[in-house]
Design a protein around this motif. Structure first.
Motif, PDB file in Angstrom:
ATOM      1  N   ASP A  86       0.598  -1.250   0.007  1.00 57.17           N
ATOM      2  CA  ASP A  86       0.105   0.066  -0.040  1.00 57.17           C
ATOM      3  C   ASP A  86       0.920   1.211   0.100  1.00 57.17           C
ATOM      4  O   ASP A  86       2.126   0.984  -0.151  1.00 57.17           O
ATOM      5  CB  ASP A  86      -0.963  -0.021   1.174  1.00 57.17           C
ATOM      6  CG  ASP A  86      -0.116  -0.270   2.491  1.00 57.17           C
ATOM      7  OD1 ASP A  86       0.954  -0.487   2.553  1.00 57.17           O
ATOM      8  OD2 ASP A  86      -0.955   0.303   3.514  1.00 57.17           O
ATOM      9  N   GLY A  87       0.505   2.555  -0.098  1.00 55.18           N
ATOM     10  CA  GLY A  87       1.004   3.594   0.087  1.00 55.18           C
ATOM     11  C   GLY A  87       1.363   4.214  -1.422  1.00 55.18           C
ATOM     12  O   GLY A  87       0.386   4.140  -2.176  1.00 55.18           O
ATOM     13  N   VAL A  88       2.529   4.535  -1.716  1.00 50.76           N
ATOM     14  CA  VAL A  88       2.622   5.308  -3.056  1.00 50.76           C
ATOM     15  C   VAL A  88       2.579   4.189  -4.262  1.00 50.76           C
ATOM     16  O   VAL A  88       2.913   3.051  -4.035  1.00 50.76           O
ATOM     17  CB  VAL A  88       4.356   5.628  -2.990  1.00 50.76           C
ATOM     18  CG1 VAL A  88       5.201   4.813  -2.883  1.00 50.76           C
ATOM     19  CG2 VAL A  88       4.328   6.397  -4.316  1.00 50.76           C
ATOM     20  N   LEU A  89       1.932   4.697  -5.127  1.00 50.97           N
ATOM     21  CA  LEU A  89       1.828   3.913  -6.322  1.00 50.97           C
ATOM     22  C   LEU A  89       2.568   4.244  -7.508  1.00 50.97           C
ATOM     23  O   LEU A  89       2.400   5.247  -8.111  1.00 50.97           O
ATOM     24  CB  LEU A  89       0.385   4.074  -6.888  1.00 50.97           C
ATOM     25  CG  LEU A  89      -0.226   3.184  -8.012  1.00 50.97           C
ATOM     26  CD1 LEU A  89      -0.172   1.665  -7.328  1.00 50.97           C
ATOM     27  CD2 LEU A  89      -1.551   3.430  -8.403  1.00 50.97           C
ATOM     28  N   ASP A  90       3.960   3.513  -7.453  1.00 51.03           N
ATOM     29  CA  ASP A  90       4.751   3.811  -8.593  1.00 51.03           C
ATOM     30  C   ASP A  90       5.502   2.517  -9.225  1.00 51.03           C
ATOM     31  O   ASP A  90       5.194   1.328  -8.666  1.00 51.03           O
ATOM     32  CB  ASP A  90       5.963   4.703  -8.058  1.00 51.03           C
ATOM     33  CG  ASP A  90       6.442   4.289  -6.961  1.00 51.03           C
ATOM     34  OD1 ASP A  90       6.482   3.031  -6.582  1.00 51.03           O
ATOM     35  OD2 ASP A  90       7.414   5.003  -5.930  1.00 51.03           O
ATOM     36  N   THR A  93       7.391   0.167  -6.415  1.00 50.96           N
ATOM     37  CA  THR A  93       6.539  -0.341  -5.513  1.00 50.96           C
ATOM     38  C   THR A  93       5.747  -1.585  -6.202  1.00 50.96           C
ATOM     39  O   THR A  93       5.606  -2.630  -5.574  1.00 50.96           O
ATOM     40  CB  THR A  93       5.416   0.741  -4.872  1.00 50.96           C
ATOM     41  OG1 THR A  93       6.152   1.816  -4.489  1.00 50.96           O
ATOM     42  CG2 THR A  93       4.604  -0.181  -3.891  1.00 50.96           C
TER      43      THR A  93
END
Length: 228
Positions: A86-90, A93
């Motif tokens: 979860d968290g940053v979508l890049d 990741t």
């Protein structure tokens, strides 16, 4: 004695699955990335430990070689290791999510196949998620509808599809994916939801201990097959 390997088994559902299979008389290998935590978990349960990082080819091959040397076969493989991502979508990741949750299944399964073929009743269970079910995430009546976990969901869709494809290509081995139920683990701590890992592990154990004529190529929860 039934020989079982569980990846990511030093805590959560994996740990409880190991505990329940040990109670059924299995020889259980706890696979864990962190040697200290894995050895501690194995000692607490009376299981055996193998260092196994599903994102590392050498680690996976070494773990299966250890089991081969000690047991000469593998009866049950539980692909349990996974991350929430979860968290940053890049890009980085996303790569990590798929490397752990999907590619890791390929690494471990391919390394395990020669040992599984030596078993009289080989079984593979992959801990997937209905968060990766198109049916669930588009159904307003389902909790997955409001779950903002793009990478986790997508990688679990891949995990379920890998299960189906392995079942088709390896007819002598039972492959099933499982939705263990929303569970209170490190993965879900941020959401403050879920039942005990012990309850969810029972769903995994049921699929891991199917009779020889049990189903293959399915995605199930505690109530049976799940649309996806």
């Amino acid at each position: 004695m039934t020989v079982t390997l569980i990846t990511g088994a030093n805590k959560g559902i994996g740990f409880e699955t190991a505990k329940q299979l040990l109670e059924l008389g299995h020889v259980v290998y706890i696979g864990a990335r962190d040697a200290e935590r894995g050895e501690k978990a194995a000692a607490a349960l009376g299981a055996r430990f193998v260092q196994l990082d599903v994102t590392d080819d050498a680690s996976v091959k070494s773990a299966l070689a250890t089991i081969d040397s000690a047991e000469g076969r593998l009866d049950i493989l539980v692909n349990n290791a996974g991350i929430l991502a979860d968290g940053v979508l890049d890009g980085p990741t996303a790569l990590r999510a798929f490397d752990t949750n999907a590619v890791g299944i390929v690494r471990v399964t391919e390394a395990a196949l020669p040992l599984l073929r030596k078993s009289s009743a080989p079984t593979v269970v992959t801990v997937s998620s209905s968060a990766g079910s198109f049916w669930a995430v588009t159904n307003p009546d389902r909790p997955e509808f409001n779950l903002p976990l793009a990478l986790y969901s997508a990688s679990k869709s891949a995990a379920t599809m890998l299960t189906v494809q392995y079942a088709k290509s390896q007819p002598g081995i039972r492959f099933n994916a499982v939705e263990p139920g929303t569970t209170a683990t490190d993965l879900t701590a941020a959401f403050g939801i879920g039942r005990t890992p012990e309850e969810s592990a029972r769903v995994v154990v049921r699929l891991a201990t199917l009779d020889a004529d049990g189903p293959t190529g399915t995605f199930q929860d505690e109530n049976g097959e799940v649309p996806w």
